[in-house]
Motif scaffolding. Sequence first.
Motif, mmCIF file in Angstrom:
data_model
loop_
_atom_site.group_PDB
_atom_site.id
_atom_site.type_symbol
_atom_site.label_atom_id
_atom_site.label_comp_id
_atom_site.label_asym_id
_atom_site.label_seq_id
_atom_site.Cartn_x
_atom_site.Cartn_y
_atom_site.Cartn_z
ATOM 1 N N LYS A 174 42.751 36.876 26.443
ATOM 2 C CA LYS A 174 42.423 36.633 27.846
ATOM 3 C C LYS A 174 42.686 37.837 28.743
ATOM 4 O O LYS A 174 42.407 37.791 29.938
ATOM 5 C CB LYS A 174 43.210 35.429 28.362
ATOM 6 C CG LYS A 174 42.834 34.118 27.676
ATOM 7 C CD LYS A 174 43.539 32.919 28.293
ATOM 8 C CE LYS A 174 43.103 31.632 27.599
ATOM 9 N NZ LYS A 174 43.751 30.430 28.168
ATOM 10 N N ARG A 177 39.728 39.625 30.601
ATOM 11 C CA ARG A 177 39.260 38.841 31.741
ATOM 12 C C ARG A 177 40.227 38.955 32.909
ATOM 13 O O ARG A 177 39.808 39.031 34.078
ATOM 14 C CB ARG A 177 39.107 37.373 31.333
ATOM 15 C CG ARG A 177 38.596 36.464 32.451
ATOM 16 C CD ARG A 177 37.248 36.917 32.986
ATOM 17 N NE ARG A 177 36.736 36.003 34.003
ATOM 18 C CZ ARG A 177 35.754 36.305 34.838
ATOM 19 N NH1 ARG A 177 35.174 37.511 34.796
ATOM 20 N NH2 ARG A 177 35.328 35.420 35.724
ATOM 21 N N LEU A 181 39.158 40.234 36.619
ATOM 22 C CA LEU A 181 39.415 39.445 37.825
ATOM 23 C C LEU A 181 40.278 40.217 38.818
ATOM 24 O O LEU A 181 40.057 40.138 40.033
ATOM 25 C CB LEU A 181 40.085 38.128 37.450
ATOM 26 C CG LEU A 181 39.227 37.148 36.648
ATOM 27 C CD1 LEU A 181 40.076 35.997 36.113
ATOM 28 C CD2 LEU A 181 38.076 36.606 37.495
ATOM 29 N N GLU A 209 37.186 33.151 44.376
ATOM 30 C CA GLU A 209 36.855 32.605 43.064
ATOM 31 C C GLU A 209 37.634 33.302 41.958
ATOM 32 O O GLU A 209 38.092 32.663 41.000
ATOM 33 C CB GLU A 209 35.348 32.715 42.812
ATOM 34 C CG GLU A 209 34.500 31.825 43.711
ATOM 35 C CD GLU A 209 34.777 30.346 43.490
ATOM 36 O OE1 GLU A 209 35.159 29.965 42.359
ATOM 37 O OE2 GLU A 209 34.630 29.557 44.439
ATOM 38 N N ALA A 210 37.796 34.638 42.077
ATOM 39 C CA ALA A 210 38.573 35.368 41.073
ATOM 40 C C ALA A 210 40.034 34.925 41.093
ATOM 41 O O ALA A 210 40.652 34.720 40.041
ATOM 42 C CB ALA A 210 38.469 36.873 41.329
ATOM 43 N N SER A 211 40.580 34.751 42.287
ATOM 44 C CA SER A 211 41.966 34.321 42.419
ATOM 45 C C SER A 211 42.148 32.904 41.898
ATOM 46 O O SER A 211 43.170 32.585 41.265
ATOM 47 C CB SER A 211 42.405 34.398 43.879
ATOM 48 O OG SER A 211 42.229 35.698 44.386
ATOM 49 N N LYS A 212 41.174 32.069 42.151
ATOM 50 C CA LYS A 212 41.228 30.685 41.676
ATOM 51 C C LYS A 212 41.281 30.638 40.152
ATOM 52 O O LYS A 212 42.055 29.859 39.568
ATOM 53 C CB LYS A 212 40.000 29.931 42.192
ATOM 54 C CG LYS A 212 39.952 28.460 41.860
ATOM 55 C CD LYS A 212 38.716 27.821 42.490
ATOM 56 C CE LYS A 212 38.605 26.349 42.158
ATOM 57 N NZ LYS A 212 37.381 25.751 42.756
ATOM 58 N N GLU A 213 40.506 31.500 39.505
ATOM 59 C CA GLU A 213 40.510 31.524 38.047
ATOM 60 C C GLU A 213 41.839 32.059 37.501
ATOM 61 O O GLU A 213 42.380 31.530 36.516
ATOM 62 C CB GLU A 213 39.346 32.380 37.540
ATOM 63 C CG GLU A 213 39.171 32.341 36.031
ATOM 64 C CD GLU A 213 37.928 33.073 35.563
ATOM 65 O OE1 GLU A 213 37.915 33.475 34.380
ATOM 66 O OE2 GLU A 213 36.985 33.240 36.364
ATOM 67 N N LEU A 214 42.374 33.096 38.139
ATOM 68 C CA LEU A 214 43.676 33.620 37.729
ATOM 69 C C LEU A 214 44.766 32.561 37.886
ATOM 70 O O LEU A 214 45.618 32.382 37.010
ATOM 71 C CB LEU A 214 44.037 34.855 38.551
ATOM 72 C CG LEU A 214 43.332 36.163 38.216
ATOM 73 C CD1 LEU A 214 43.635 37.214 39.285
ATOM 74 C CD2 LEU A 214 43.766 36.677 36.841
ATOM 75 N N ALA A 216 44.443 29.304 37.910
ATOM 76 C CA ALA A 216 44.279 28.223 36.942
ATOM 77 C C ALA A 216 44.847 28.620 35.583
ATOM 78 O O ALA A 216 45.511 27.817 34.906
ATOM 79 C CB ALA A 216 42.800 27.863 36.815
ATOM 80 N N LEU A 217 44.616 29.873 35.197
ATOM 81 C CA LEU A 217 45.113 30.357 33.912
ATOM 82 C C LEU A 217 46.637 30.244 33.854
ATOM 83 O O LEU A 217 47.211 29.739 32.878
ATOM 84 C CB LEU A 217 44.661 31.803 33.720
ATOM 85 C CG LEU A 217 44.909 32.496 32.384
ATOM 86 C CD1 LEU A 217 43.944 33.663 32.224
ATOM 87 C CD2 LEU A 217 46.341 33.022 32.257
ATOM 88 N N ASP A 220 48.152 26.546 34.101
ATOM 89 C CA ASP A 220 48.124 25.885 32.790
ATOM 90 C C ASP A 220 49.247 26.422 31.904
ATOM 91 O O ASP A 220 49.915 25.649 31.192
ATOM 92 C CB ASP A 220 46.775 26.117 32.113
ATOM 93 C CG ASP A 220 45.632 25.364 32.784
ATOM 94 O OD1 ASP A 220 45.916 24.453 33.593
ATOM 95 O OD2 ASP A 220 44.461 25.700 32.517
#
Length: 422
Positions: A174, A177, A181, A209-214, A216-217, A220
């Motif tokens: 990961k 990615r 991001l 959107e990039a921050s949201k994906e970071l 979420a990673l 989790d």
Amino acid sequence: MTATGPARLDDINPADPAFWMRPAREREEAFAVLHAAGRPRHFPEPDLEAFGLGAGPGYYALVRHADIAEASRTPRVFSSERGIAGLVDPPEEFAEFFGSMIVMDDPRHARLRRIVSRAFTPRMIAGLNAGIQRAAVEIVEAFRPKGGGDFVDEVAAPLPMRVICDMMGIPPEKRARVLELSNIVIGAGDPEYTPGADTMEQAFLATYEASKELAALVTDLAAERAERPTDDLTSVLVHANVEGEKLTHREVAAFFILLVVAGNETTRNATAHGLKLFTRHPEQRAALLEDFEGRIAGAVEEILRYASPVTYMRRTLTRDHTLSGTPMKEGDKVLMFYGAANRDETVFKDPHVFDIARDPNPHLAFGAAGPHFCLGAHLARREMTVMFRELFTRLPGIRSTAPPERLFSSFVNGIKHLECAF
């Protein structure tokens, strides 16, 4: 500013990204004019009509070492809570992902810093030495057969990102990615990283959107470590309890975003600037190699001073205040230009000279003393030290071969690409 350099104050606006695309000599001349003014000056905000926004009410530029030091140690007046990057206040929804301690004042800031600082003491960083060393060796050895290429993509960027991901326990698959991001977050407005973002709203959306994906990673991962802890930093942060204070998973995610943006950008850009500087100043490179272990600490500090990877931080006044004879009002914005302070002739002798033996060197590349002094300063210094040791040992002839390709930003003195050969 004219094509031949600044002539007067009216020609200068250091918050305009276009200013940072001018040659370094012209930028230095501009800050010399501001230094000579002797006090903070008010500037209009850059017209962002091209991004769908007009000009705001303006800001004060702090360029003197003493002024930035005073503002940094007076957070009750110079607040971080209205944002630290950019003159436009960030949308409220950004708080979910960018609500880390860097945009907080006490007591909230003190609470978070008290918890996370346990992972960034000199002793803890010393414990990371083996991992940093191993990563640097593997990165340089993978680059060796190529004989050259893009120093940023191949060397400067991978090391801090790998170290941070190793610390946090991010799976290797990961990490590419995560780097992509983080480039979007820090490069909002640069066409390479946010293509098609023709308005400020679109640039904000890409960053969001990039921050949201970071987030979420890491959210989790934090949930997983809460049930099955390991020895990584995510586990430490999730289970840390300092005087009854604990971090939420959301706070862990916000801290990770701060790490991959601030921690990655400072080190990668300082390393790229370092190669450029040693190429342009071979006598300084020769001096370093004569006594690497004795001189590398001073060399790292001088690279940081000379390059000043973070261009500025913003503060917003919480009350009326006078700074160096300039009256300011509650709600006024100030930008603290660290690179300008690092050229302050009242503090640094021959400030435009790159000198790895400079002593003392009270630069502000990590900010001035105060509650927001960079928590990762020890880590950045260690990464740079290890990387330059491996580069000059394993690729002794390495040098930059073309002018750097700069990040389109007024916030970060970034190098996106730097061709090199060895």
